[in-house]
Design a protein around this motif. Structure first.
Motif, PDB file in Angstrom:
ATOM      1  N   MET A 390      13.768  -3.278   2.904  1.00  0.00           N
ATOM      2  CA  MET A 390      13.395  -1.974   2.362  1.00  0.00           C
ATOM      3  C   MET A 390      13.113  -2.079   0.863  1.00  0.00           C
ATOM      4  SD  MET A 390      13.066   1.049   3.721  1.00  0.00           S
ATOM      5  CE  MET A 390      12.339   2.480   2.921  1.00  0.00           C
ATOM      6  N   GLU A 391      13.908  -2.851   0.172  1.00  0.00           N
ATOM      7  CA  GLU A 391      13.686  -3.067  -1.255  1.00  0.00           C
ATOM      8  C   GLU A 391      12.318  -3.707  -1.489  1.00  0.00           C
ATOM      9  OE1 GLU A 391      16.097  -5.265  -4.856  1.00  0.00           O
ATOM     10  OE2 GLU A 391      15.730  -6.380  -3.000  1.00  0.00           O
ATOM     11  N   PHE A 392      11.983  -4.684  -0.665  1.00  0.00           N
ATOM     12  CA  PHE A 392      10.690  -5.358  -0.785  1.00  0.00           C
ATOM     13  C   PHE A 392       9.545  -4.381  -0.506  1.00  0.00           C
ATOM     14  CE2 PHE A 392       7.362  -7.837   1.578  1.00  0.00           C
ATOM     15  CZ  PHE A 392       6.800  -8.434   0.463  1.00  0.00           C
ATOM     16  N   MET A 393       9.680  -3.558   0.534  1.00  0.00           N
ATOM     17  CA  MET A 393       8.658  -2.567   0.848  1.00  0.00           C
ATOM     18  C   MET A 393       8.492  -1.579  -0.301  1.00  0.00           C
ATOM     19  SD  MET A 393       9.597  -1.855   4.853  1.00  0.00           S
ATOM     20  CE  MET A 393       8.614  -0.370   4.949  1.00  0.00           C
ATOM     21  N   ASP A 394       9.599  -1.178  -0.906  1.00  0.00           N
ATOM     22  CA  ASP A 394       9.530  -0.243  -2.029  1.00  0.00           C
ATOM     23  C   ASP A 394       8.773  -0.865  -3.192  1.00  0.00           C
ATOM     24  OD1 ASP A 394      10.540   2.355  -3.262  1.00  0.00           O
ATOM     25  OD2 ASP A 394      11.249   0.869  -4.705  1.00  0.00           O
ATOM     26  N   TRP A 395       9.016  -2.138  -3.435  1.00  0.00           N
ATOM     27  CA  TRP A 395       8.301  -2.830  -4.512  1.00  0.00           C
ATOM     28  C   TRP A 395       6.814  -2.929  -4.204  1.00  0.00           C
ATOM     29  CZ3 TRP A 395       5.735  -7.640  -4.423  1.00  0.00           C
ATOM     30  CH2 TRP A 395       5.326  -8.120  -5.680  1.00  0.00           C
ATOM     31  N   LEU A 396       6.453  -3.117  -2.952  1.00  0.00           N
ATOM     32  CA  LEU A 396       5.035  -3.167  -2.584  1.00  0.00           C
ATOM     33  C   LEU A 396       4.313  -1.883  -2.998  1.00  0.00           C
ATOM     34  CD1 LEU A 396       5.152  -4.691   1.035  1.00  0.00           C
ATOM     35  CD2 LEU A 396       4.394  -5.841  -1.056  1.00  0.00           C
ATOM     36  N   ALA A 397       5.048  -0.765  -2.972  1.00  0.00           N
ATOM     37  CA  ALA A 397       4.459   0.536  -3.314  1.00  0.00           C
ATOM     38  C   ALA A 397       4.624   0.888  -4.785  1.00  0.00           C
ATOM     39  CB  ALA A 397       5.093   1.627  -2.454  1.00  0.00           C
ATOM     40  N   SER A 398       5.217  -0.004  -5.568  1.00  0.00           N
ATOM     41  CA  SER A 398       5.422   0.255  -6.991  1.00  0.00           C
ATOM     42  C   SER A 398       4.168  -0.121  -7.776  1.00  0.00           C
ATOM     43  CB  SER A 398       6.608  -0.572  -7.510  1.00  0.00           C
ATOM     44  OG  SER A 398       6.256  -1.950  -7.581  1.00  0.00           O
ATOM     45  N   PRO A 399       4.001   0.403  -8.980  1.00  0.00           N
ATOM     46  CA  PRO A 399       2.866  -0.022  -9.805  1.00  0.00           C
ATOM     47  C   PRO A 399       2.823  -1.532 -10.001  1.00  0.00           C
ATOM     48  CG  PRO A 399       3.814   1.969 -10.716  1.00  0.00           C
ATOM     49  CD  PRO A 399       4.730   1.527  -9.597  1.00  0.00           C
ATOM     50  N   GLU A 400       3.974  -2.134 -10.218  1.00  0.00           N
ATOM     51  CA  GLU A 400       3.999  -3.583 -10.395  1.00  0.00           C
ATOM     52  C   GLU A 400       3.526  -4.301  -9.131  1.00  0.00           C
ATOM     53  OE1 GLU A 400       7.511  -5.771 -12.167  1.00  0.00           O
ATOM     54  OE2 GLU A 400       7.529  -6.590 -10.141  1.00  0.00           O
ATOM     55  N   GLY A 401       4.077  -3.898  -7.986  1.00  0.00           N
ATOM     56  CA  GLY A 401       3.689  -4.535  -6.734  1.00  0.00           C
ATOM     57  C   GLY A 401       2.218  -4.345  -6.420  1.00  0.00           C
ATOM     58  N   LEU A 402       1.688  -3.172  -6.712  1.00  0.00           N
ATOM     59  CA  LEU A 402       0.278  -2.906  -6.469  1.00  0.00           C
ATOM     60  C   LEU A 402      -0.615  -3.706  -7.414  1.00  0.00           C
ATOM     61  CD1 LEU A 402       0.572   0.897  -5.785  1.00  0.00           C
ATOM     62  CD2 LEU A 402      -0.586  -0.723  -4.283  1.00  0.00           C
ATOM     63  N   ARG A 403      -0.197  -3.840  -8.670  1.00  0.00           N
ATOM     64  CA  ARG A 403      -1.006  -4.636  -9.599  1.00  0.00           C
ATOM     65  C   ARG A 403      -1.110  -6.084  -9.129  1.00  0.00           C
ATOM     66  NH1 ARG A 403       2.604  -2.336 -13.899  1.00  0.00           N
ATOM     67  NH2 ARG A 403       1.763  -0.244 -14.275  1.00  0.00           N
ATOM     68  N   TYR A 404       0.020  -6.647  -8.702  1.00  0.00           N
ATOM     69  CA  TYR A 404      -0.013  -8.024  -8.213  1.00  0.00           C
ATOM     70  C   TYR A 404      -0.889  -8.140  -6.964  1.00  0.00           C
ATOM     71  CZ  TYR A 404       3.612  -9.990 -11.269  1.00  0.00           C
ATOM     72  OH  TYR A 404       4.321 -10.470 -12.350  1.00  0.00           O
ATOM     73  N   TYR A 405      -0.719  -7.214  -6.028  1.00  0.00           N
ATOM     74  CA  TYR A 405      -1.466  -7.312  -4.768  1.00  0.00           C
ATOM     75  C   TYR A 405      -2.968  -7.171  -5.005  1.00  0.00           C
ATOM     76  CZ  TYR A 405      -2.946  -6.541   0.038  1.00  0.00           C
ATOM     77  OH  TYR A 405      -3.585  -6.664   1.259  1.00  0.00           O
ATOM     78  N   VAL A 406      -3.347  -6.185  -5.808  1.00  0.00           N
ATOM     79  CA  VAL A 406      -4.761  -5.869  -5.975  1.00  0.00           C
ATOM     80  C   VAL A 406      -5.433  -6.738  -7.026  1.00  0.00           C
ATOM     81  CG1 VAL A 406      -6.417  -4.042  -6.544  1.00  0.00           C
ATOM     82  CG2 VAL A 406      -4.352  -3.485  -5.253  1.00  0.00           C
ATOM     83  N   ASN A 407      -4.735  -7.009  -8.146  1.00  0.00           N
ATOM     84  CA  ASN A 407      -5.402  -7.610  -9.297  1.00  0.00           C
ATOM     85  C   ASN A 407      -4.815  -8.910  -9.797  1.00  0.00           C
ATOM     86  OD1 ASN A 407      -7.383  -5.459  -9.710  1.00  0.00           O
ATOM     87  ND2 ASN A 407      -5.602  -4.199 -10.162  1.00  0.00           N
ATOM     88  N   GLY A 408      -3.731  -9.396  -9.204  1.00  0.00           N
ATOM     89  CA  GLY A 408      -3.182 -10.679  -9.634  1.00  0.00           C
ATOM     90  C   GLY A 408      -2.297 -10.569 -10.849  1.00  0.00           C
ATOM     91  N   PHE A 409      -2.422 -11.516 -11.781  1.00  0.00           N
ATOM     92  CA  PHE A 409      -1.497 -11.640 -12.904  1.00  0.00           C
ATOM     93  C   PHE A 409      -2.100 -11.143 -14.203  1.00  0.00           C
ATOM     94  CE2 PHE A 409      -0.160 -14.825  -9.891  1.00  0.00           C
ATOM     95  CZ  PHE A 409       1.222 -14.781  -9.951  1.00  0.00           C
ATOM     96  N   TYR A 472      -6.083   1.502  -9.218  1.00  0.00           N
ATOM     97  CA  TYR A 472      -5.726   0.081  -9.216  1.00  0.00           C
ATOM     98  C   TYR A 472      -6.951  -0.785  -8.946  1.00  0.00           C
ATOM     99  CZ  TYR A 472      -0.819   1.495  -9.174  1.00  0.00           C
ATOM    100  OH  TYR A 472       0.395   2.029  -9.510  1.00  0.00           O
ATOM    101  N   ASN A 473      -7.895  -0.294  -8.176  1.00  0.00           N
ATOM    102  CA  ASN A 473      -9.126  -1.018  -7.857  1.00  0.00           C
ATOM    103  C   ASN A 473      -9.902  -1.283  -9.146  1.00  0.00           C
ATOM    104  OD1 ASN A 473     -11.816  -1.676  -7.072  1.00  0.00           O
ATOM    105  ND2 ASN A 473     -11.487  -0.686  -5.104  1.00  0.00           N
ATOM    106  N   SER A 474     -10.062  -2.543  -9.488  1.00  0.00           N
ATOM    107  CA  SER A 474     -10.651  -2.905 -10.775  1.00  0.00           C
ATOM    108  C   SER A 474     -12.115  -2.524 -10.893  1.00  0.00           C
ATOM    109  CB  SER A 474     -10.490  -4.416 -11.020  1.00  0.00           C
ATOM    110  OG  SER A 474     -11.174  -5.160 -10.036  1.00  0.00           O
ATOM    111  N   ASN A 475     -12.801  -2.258  -9.778  1.00  0.00           N
ATOM    112  CA  ASN A 475     -14.180  -1.790  -9.853  1.00  0.00           C
ATOM    113  C   ASN A 475     -14.300  -0.483 -10.615  1.00  0.00           C
ATOM    114  OD1 ASN A 475     -15.367  -3.845  -8.327  1.00  0.00           O
ATOM    115  ND2 ASN A 475     -14.949  -2.806  -6.403  1.00  0.00           N
ATOM    116  N   TYR A 476     -13.197   0.283 -10.654  1.00  0.00           N
ATOM    117  CA  TYR A 476     -13.227   1.624 -11.217  1.00  0.00           C
ATOM    118  C   TYR A 476     -12.563   1.699 -12.589  1.00  0.00           C
ATOM    119  CZ  TYR A 476     -14.982   2.828  -6.661  1.00  0.00           C
ATOM    120  OH  TYR A 476     -15.768   2.891  -5.538  1.00  0.00           O
ATOM    121  N   TRP A 477     -12.224   0.569 -13.165  1.00  0.00           N
ATOM    122  CA  TRP A 477     -11.741   0.541 -14.535  1.00  0.00           C
ATOM    123  C   TRP A 477     -12.914   0.820 -15.477  1.00  0.00           C
ATOM    124  CZ3 TRP A 477      -8.631  -4.730 -14.418  1.00  0.00           C
ATOM    125  CH2 TRP A 477      -7.510  -4.564 -13.601  1.00  0.00           C
TER     126      TRP A 477
END
Length: 596
Positions: A390-409, A472-477
């Motif tokens: 559950m902690e891991f799932m919560d992190w997936l939905a966090s800004p940090e988790g989303l930045r890593y998933y969508v845009n890397g480092f 989060y989608n970098s196309n829209y930055w």
């Protein structure tokens, strides 16, 4: 639906040189919603970022999570930079089981054994079976104290789970739908429809950029392009159209299913025998005038003209993605496929894949997936250490988790600008396409190889990052939009007199935006399930045979035989069930539009 532009959030000037660094295959594209993602800053140490839950949990013991993942195109242990990231942060290793690789029998075998896995990413209709079977965990209490997921409970998770009222009468939260946007239920934010004709601009212009009035014109221009450009500059063969079988999991040929959307008919999730348009008209798949047959005929004719990749009957998606990266395919039909090749630098040279409208098309497009898109996260009832999952799932939905998933480092793929927003680095612009080596400090290996193999998110990249106020989608930055004012973009805009593809289709009344409906359509009885399975296998196999039929006579014979044989397999009963399911979609769409 007479004024679909009201369902659109007018965006700034957007480019077709897509730089989306994550392939979210699968799979899908206003007013702000009341709930926002939690404002979590990037972590400074491996175990920071989810303080509200991590303090009470012991991370000293390694935890391997078996992930049953319907979205995955990869099976095995998560490796690379994402694997190192979650190992360092949570002391977790993901072991992914992928039905798209192992086959549908994997679900049947593991569910029959009473243990599908620890973390589950399953289709909505499977929840109808898993909840009463006791194979997934009640998350109602666990989600209350999460810093990120708890913000989506009232507007997203409760409405989704309440729809499973037959098996969940008390409205408990068992599952969290995937790719939820935080725009609105009737907003469409993307610059290009999810499925529409897309081709390389330079090759299309190279044969005169003729106007396309219909699919025959499309085939003719594909042939002209192939005659002029049979190989890539480095000698790799080009296939105008390439197909693949391993996504045929919804009872039909998936590659034909999505092109039907070009002509206003979709096959709703959970159905296999019908197509539905924006007005609520239902057409049986085996009707002689169905869009499904029209697209099979299109592929058949393409093959007769030598335009279909001969690898199509045997290749899988991974092979196709290699060809997209190498620009070995002319016709694309998923918006996100542009990300395999398009870059800013190529765009400056007028090189990249862009929307090429066909005059007689009228696209059906679902709005942003405010309530999710047909799959859901859940925790298996026999999961080991569900609190850490559950902690891991919560992190997936966090800004940090989303930045890593969508845009890397940050610092590698992107960096902060003076105004506190983000922009892609030079490396980040092509890290996905080039599979750029990742520094050892992040885990090494290639960037694309190391991306999250979950291949899905709980929260969409069309949610806003609280740090920047941008998607989060970098196309829209803002920085990407400015950088993407390239020769490719301006040439396309001057040609079509539109800001982007969605704008073009709206201006020319060639698209219907329908409210995204993500709900339970009910589970099949055992009798319907068996009939559906037999019919689906027959339809899929026959569809492929029709595409590669030796001549029109054989194509017609296979079609007539299929129409007759599926009746004997129980077609009328399954179609009646699907028609009933469609009525729920029709009503919910009408209700959503009435509330706009």
């Amino acid at each position: 639906m007479n004024k679909p532009s009201k369902a659109i959030k007018k965006s700034a000037l957007l480019s077709f040189a897509s730089l989306f660094l994550v392939s979210v295959a699968l799979t899908g594209c206003g007013d702000e919603a009341n709930n926002k993602a939690a404002s979590t800053e990037p972590s400074k140490s491996p175990n920071s970022g989810t303080e509200a839950t991590s303090k009470a949990l012991d991370h000293s013991k390694p935890l391997t999570i078996t992930v049953f993942d319907n979205a995955a195109n990869y099976q095995g242990e998560q490796k690379g930079w994402y694997g190192k990231l979650i190992k360092d942060k949570f002391n977790i290793t993901l072991n992914i089981l992928a039905p798209q690789i192992a086959g549908d029998q994997l679900y049947k075998t593991r569910s029959a054994a009473g243990n599908l896995g620890d973390l589950l990413i399953v289709n909505n209709n499977q929840l109808e079976e898993l909840i009463p079977a006791g194979l997934i965990m009640d998350l109602t209490d666990k989600i209350k104290n999460t810093p990120n997921l708890s913000k989506y409970v009232d507007n997203h998770f409760k409405p989704f789970n309440a729809a499973f009222q037959k098996v969940n009468p008390s409205g408990k939260i068992y599952a969290l739908p995937t790719f939820e946007a935080d725009t609105s239920p009737t907003t469409y934010s993307e610059q290009i429809p999810y499925s529409s004709p897309i081709m390389p601009w330079d090759y299309y212009k190279g044969v005169g950029a003729p106007k396309l009035n219909n699919l025959d014109d499309l085939l003719n221009v594909l042939k002209q392009m192939h005659e002029k450009y049979p190989k890539t500059p480095d000698g790799k063969p080009i296939a105008p159209i390439t197909l693949w079988k391993d996504w045929d999991s919804r009872g039909t040929m998936e590659n034909a299913r999505w092109l039907s959307n070009w002509y206003g008919y979709e096959q709703p999730e959970g159905t296999t025998t019908m197509q539905l348009n924006a007005k609520g008209d239902i057409v049986p798949l085996i009707d002689d005038n169905s869009m499904y047959k029209k697209i099979l005929q299109f592929y058949f004719k393409a093959n007769q003209m030598g335009l279909v990749d001969p690898d199509s009957p045997t290749q899988d998606w991974n092979k196709v993605s290699e060809k997209l990266t190498n620009k070995q395919v002319f016709l694309l039909w998923y918006s996100w496929e542009t990300g395999f090749y398009n870059t800013i630098e190529r765009g400056k040279k007028g090189d990249g894949n862009v929307a090429i409208p066909i005059a007689d098309t009228h696209i059906i497009q679902s709005s942003d997936a405010y309530y999710g898109n047909g799959r859901a996260f859940a925790i298996g009832s026999k999961a080991n250490d569900p609190d850490r999952i559950m902690e891991f799932m919560d992190w997936l939905a966090s800004p940090e988790g989303l930045r890593y998933y969508v845009n890397g480092f940050e610092g590698f793929n992107y960096e902060k600008t003076a105004d506190g927003k983000f922009k892609l680095t030079e490396v980040g612009q092509t890290a996905f396409q080039k599979n750029t080596p990742v520094p050892d400090q992040y885990g090494g290996g290639g960037y694309q190889d190391g991306q999250s193999k979950l291949n899905t998110m709980i929260i969409s990249d069309f949610a806003k990052d609280p740090m920047t106020g941008e998607f989060y989608n970098s196309n829209y930055w803002a920085a990407t939009i400015e950088a993407n004012k390239t020769a490719l973009t301006t040439d396309w805009q001057n040609t079509y007199k539109a800001e982007n593809a969605t704008d073009y289709y709206l201006k020319n009344k060639m698209i219907d935006i329908v409210p995204n409906i993500n709900t339970s359509l009910g589970s099949d009885s055992s009798e319907i399930k068996n009939k559906r399975s037999q019919i689906s296998d027959y339809v899929k196999n026959t569809s492929w045979k029709m595409v590669f039929a030796k001549n029109q006579a054989e194509f017609d014979k296979l079609w007539e035989m299929m129409k007759k044989d599926v009746i004997g397999l129980g077609w009328n009963d399954v179609f009646a069930s699907d028609t009933e399911k469609a009525q729920k979609i029709i009503k919910m769409r009408a209700d959503a539009l009435a509330k706009k």
